[in-house]
Scaffold this motif. Structure first.
Motif, mmCIF file in Angstrom:
data_model
loop_
_atom_site.group_PDB
_atom_site.id
_atom_site.type_symbol
_atom_site.label_atom_id
_atom_site.label_comp_id
_atom_site.label_asym_id
_atom_site.label_seq_id
_atom_site.Cartn_x
_atom_site.Cartn_y
_atom_site.Cartn_z
ATOM 1 N N VAL A 85 16.103 -10.948 -0.203
ATOM 2 C CA VAL A 85 14.896 -11.089 -0.953
ATOM 3 C C VAL A 85 13.818 -10.081 -1.015
ATOM 4 O O VAL A 85 13.413 -9.580 -1.991
ATOM 5 C CB VAL A 85 14.186 -12.442 -0.743
ATOM 6 N N ALA A 86 13.776 -9.296 0.104
ATOM 7 C CA ALA A 86 13.115 -8.065 0.407
ATOM 8 C C ALA A 86 13.420 -7.055 -0.551
ATOM 9 O O ALA A 86 12.605 -6.376 -0.991
ATOM 10 C CB ALA A 86 13.020 -7.824 1.677
ATOM 11 N N ARG A 87 14.801 -6.859 -0.968
ATOM 12 C CA ARG A 87 15.253 -5.800 -1.770
ATOM 13 C C ARG A 87 15.220 -6.023 -3.272
ATOM 14 O O ARG A 87 15.796 -5.326 -3.895
ATOM 15 C CB ARG A 87 16.817 -5.684 -1.258
ATOM 16 N N THR A 88 14.843 -7.183 -3.650
ATOM 17 C CA THR A 88 15.018 -7.598 -4.962
ATOM 18 C C THR A 88 13.838 -6.965 -5.571
ATOM 19 O O THR A 88 12.818 -6.470 -5.140
ATOM 20 C CB THR A 88 14.869 -9.291 -5.207
ATOM 21 N N GLU A 89 14.191 -6.636 -6.819
ATOM 22 C CA GLU A 89 13.225 -6.185 -7.956
ATOM 23 C C GLU A 89 11.696 -7.033 -8.091
ATOM 24 O O GLU A 89 10.802 -6.312 -8.216
ATOM 25 C CB GLU A 89 13.858 -5.704 -9.220
ATOM 26 N N ASP A 90 11.989 -8.084 -8.043
ATOM 27 C CA ASP A 90 10.867 -9.120 -8.053
ATOM 28 C C ASP A 90 9.927 -8.917 -7.034
ATOM 29 O O ASP A 90 8.767 -8.923 -7.279
ATOM 30 C CB ASP A 90 11.336 -10.719 -7.899
ATOM 31 N N ILE A 91 10.165 -8.665 -5.771
ATOM 32 C CA ILE A 91 9.454 -8.472 -4.745
ATOM 33 C C ILE A 91 8.631 -7.410 -4.942
ATOM 34 O O ILE A 91 7.499 -6.944 -4.502
ATOM 35 C CB ILE A 91 10.046 -8.542 -3.123
ATOM 36 N N LYS A 92 9.460 -6.221 -5.109
ATOM 37 C CA LYS A 92 9.014 -4.833 -5.403
ATOM 38 C C LYS A 92 7.821 -4.776 -6.606
ATOM 39 O O LYS A 92 6.731 -4.282 -6.350
ATOM 40 C CB LYS A 92 9.933 -3.694 -5.533
ATOM 41 N N THR A 93 8.271 -5.471 -7.733
ATOM 42 C CA THR A 93 7.298 -5.337 -9.018
ATOM 43 C C THR A 93 6.097 -6.149 -8.382
ATOM 44 O O THR A 93 4.996 -5.656 -8.541
ATOM 45 C CB THR A 93 7.914 -6.031 -9.907
ATOM 46 N N PHE A 94 6.174 -7.271 -7.637
ATOM 47 C CA PHE A 94 5.191 -8.139 -7.067
ATOM 48 C C PHE A 94 4.086 -7.214 -6.099
ATOM 49 O O PHE A 94 2.912 -7.118 -6.536
ATOM 50 C CB PHE A 94 5.407 -9.243 -6.418
ATOM 51 N N ALA A 95 4.889 -6.407 -5.424
ATOM 52 C CA ALA A 95 4.123 -5.656 -4.298
ATOM 53 C C ALA A 95 3.321 -4.451 -5.084
ATOM 54 O O ALA A 95 2.134 -4.084 -4.992
ATOM 55 C CB ALA A 95 5.033 -4.898 -3.121
ATOM 56 N N ARG A 96 3.939 -3.849 -6.083
ATOM 57 C CA ARG A 96 3.375 -2.803 -6.767
ATOM 58 C C ARG A 96 2.180 -3.394 -7.580
ATOM 59 O O ARG A 96 0.992 -2.683 -7.736
ATOM 60 C CB ARG A 96 4.374 -2.123 -7.946
ATOM 61 N N ASP A 97 2.461 -4.544 -8.322
ATOM 62 C CA ASP A 97 1.292 -5.180 -9.165
ATOM 63 C C ASP A 97 -0.136 -5.425 -8.328
ATOM 64 O O ASP A 97 -1.177 -5.312 -8.609
ATOM 65 C CB ASP A 97 1.665 -6.482 -9.608
ATOM 66 N N ILE A 98 0.285 -5.826 -7.015
ATOM 67 C CA ILE A 98 -0.870 -6.379 -6.336
ATOM 68 C C ILE A 98 -1.533 -5.121 -5.532
ATOM 69 O O ILE A 98 -2.572 -5.191 -5.481
ATOM 70 C CB ILE A 98 -0.282 -7.262 -4.968
ATOM 71 N N ALA A 99 -0.700 -3.977 -5.210
ATOM 72 C CA ALA A 99 -1.392 -2.948 -4.899
ATOM 73 C C ALA A 99 -2.354 -2.141 -5.791
ATOM 74 O O ALA A 99 -3.350 -1.762 -5.649
ATOM 75 C CB ALA A 99 -0.178 -1.824 -4.400
ATOM 76 N N MET A 100 -1.841 -2.456 -7.111
ATOM 77 C CA MET A 100 -2.465 -1.635 -8.300
ATOM 78 C C MET A 100 -3.871 -2.703 -8.370
ATOM 79 O O MET A 100 -5.002 -2.239 -8.805
ATOM 80 C CB MET A 100 -1.753 -1.871 -9.257
ATOM 81 N N HIS A 101 -3.711 -3.902 -8.273
ATOM 82 C CA HIS A 101 -4.980 -4.833 -8.102
ATOM 83 C C HIS A 101 -5.907 -4.620 -7.318
ATOM 84 O O HIS A 101 -7.006 -4.375 -7.554
ATOM 85 C CB HIS A 101 -4.346 -6.352 -8.122
ATOM 86 N N ILE A 102 -5.513 -4.217 -6.022
ATOM 87 C CA ILE A 102 -6.071 -4.103 -4.761
ATOM 88 C C ILE A 102 -6.907 -2.698 -4.999
ATOM 89 O O ILE A 102 -8.212 -2.353 -4.761
ATOM 90 C CB ILE A 102 -5.321 -3.779 -3.495
ATOM 91 N N ALA A 103 -6.462 -1.584 -5.723
ATOM 92 C CA ALA A 103 -6.944 -0.368 -6.146
ATOM 93 C C ALA A 103 -8.097 -0.730 -7.002
ATOM 94 O O ALA A 103 -9.239 -0.104 -6.777
ATOM 95 C CB ALA A 103 -6.017 0.562 -6.480
ATOM 96 N N ALA A 104 -7.836 -1.399 -8.064
ATOM 97 C CA ALA A 104 -9.044 -1.838 -9.020
ATOM 98 C C ALA A 104 -10.047 -2.777 -8.579
ATOM 99 O O ALA A 104 -11.338 -2.399 -8.849
ATOM 100 C CB ALA A 104 -8.326 -2.337 -10.322
ATOM 101 N N MET A 105 -9.761 -3.767 -7.618
ATOM 102 C CA MET A 105 -10.628 -4.986 -7.659
ATOM 103 C C MET A 105 -11.357 -4.732 -6.141
ATOM 104 O O MET A 105 -12.013 -5.660 -5.943
ATOM 105 C CB MET A 105 -10.129 -6.218 -7.790
ATOM 106 N N LYS A 106 -10.782 -4.051 -5.295
ATOM 107 C CA LYS A 106 -11.712 -3.653 -3.930
ATOM 108 C C LYS A 106 -11.629 -5.140 -3.045
ATOM 109 O O LYS A 106 -12.643 -5.233 -2.420
ATOM 110 C CB LYS A 106 -12.844 -2.805 -4.040
ATOM 111 N N PRO A 107 -10.559 -5.714 -2.959
ATOM 112 C CA PRO A 107 -10.866 -6.737 -1.864
ATOM 113 C C PRO A 107 -10.819 -6.356 -0.431
ATOM 114 O O PRO A 107 -10.250 -5.196 -0.416
ATOM 115 C CB PRO A 107 -9.351 -7.715 -2.083
ATOM 116 N N VAL A 108 -11.518 -7.015 0.576
ATOM 117 C CA VAL A 108 -11.508 -6.698 1.669
ATOM 118 C C VAL A 108 -10.732 -7.152 2.657
ATOM 119 O O VAL A 108 -10.305 -6.590 3.535
ATOM 120 C CB VAL A 108 -13.101 -6.689 2.157
#
Length: 198
Positions: A85-108
């Motif tokens: 599951v770690a190698r699936t595109e679903d996980i990678k896309t999710f991780a990229r989306d969340i990283a982009m969200h963190i860049a924008a929304m600045k959670p701590v």
């Protein structure tokens, strides 16, 4: 029971990424209404995700995101149960989306239970003084403060934030949907956000 077409089963499958049988059952329950079937599957997925939440997550991915302009960057670790599951595109896309969200929304913090108590106490003091200055009665202040503290903890917690690409869903909702789709316990273990001059 409503007979559902193979076409609508395939359409639902493409929308959700779930198996044919799950899609067929959901469509039959929803009398062929695709949107109702999606809602049913989401509710079931969330319930299953809750059941899975105590299963060990020793696999995963670390993803980096650099915002255009090279002034903000994020590293994030997403854990799951298997390397498959770690190698699936679903996980990678999710991780990229969340990283982009963190860049924008600045959670701590990842979740409200990780929020620093000293930070909350300071915010509470400030809020109490503001409410007193507004002339609010003491009994009312306690109730208002309780709600304010909960909101402050949620605002700085990644899982409780509304997703930057779809404000109808929180990051926690997305995590549960991904868990339902993959059949595994998935969690955001940690992240680091870097910003020039911050």
């Amino acid at each position: 029971m409503t007979k559902v077409s193979l076409d609508s089963i395939q359409k639902l499958r493409n929308m959700t990424g779930l198996g044919m049988l799950d899609c067929k059952k959901a469509l039959e329950e929803a009398d062929g209404d695709i949107q109702k079937a999606v809602d049913l599957l989401r509710k079931r997925g969330a319930a299953l995700a809750d059941k899975r939440s105590d299963r060990e997550t020793s696999q995963g991915v670390i993803v980096s995101y650099i915002h255009p302009g090279d002034q903000v960057g994020v590293l994030i670790e997403i854990n799951c149960e298997t390397d498959f599951v770690a190698r699936t595109e679903d996980i990678k896309t999710f991780a990229r989306d969340i990283a982009m969200h963190i860049a924008a929304m600045k959670p701590v913090y990842v979740s409200p239970d990780q929020v620093d108590q000293a930070y909350l106490n300071k915010e509470k003091e400030i809020a109490i003084e503001q409410l007193k200055a507004q002339g609010k009665p003491a009994a009312m202040i306690d109730k208002i403060i309780e709600g304010k503290m909960s909101k402050i903890a949620s605002d700085v917690s990644l899982l409780k934030q509304a997703f930057v690409k779809d404000e109808q869903k929180t990051i926690e909702d997305l995590l549960k949907e991904l868990s339902a789709k993959t059949g595994e316990n998935i969690r955001v273990k940690r992240f680091a956000r870097f910003e020039i001059g911050a």
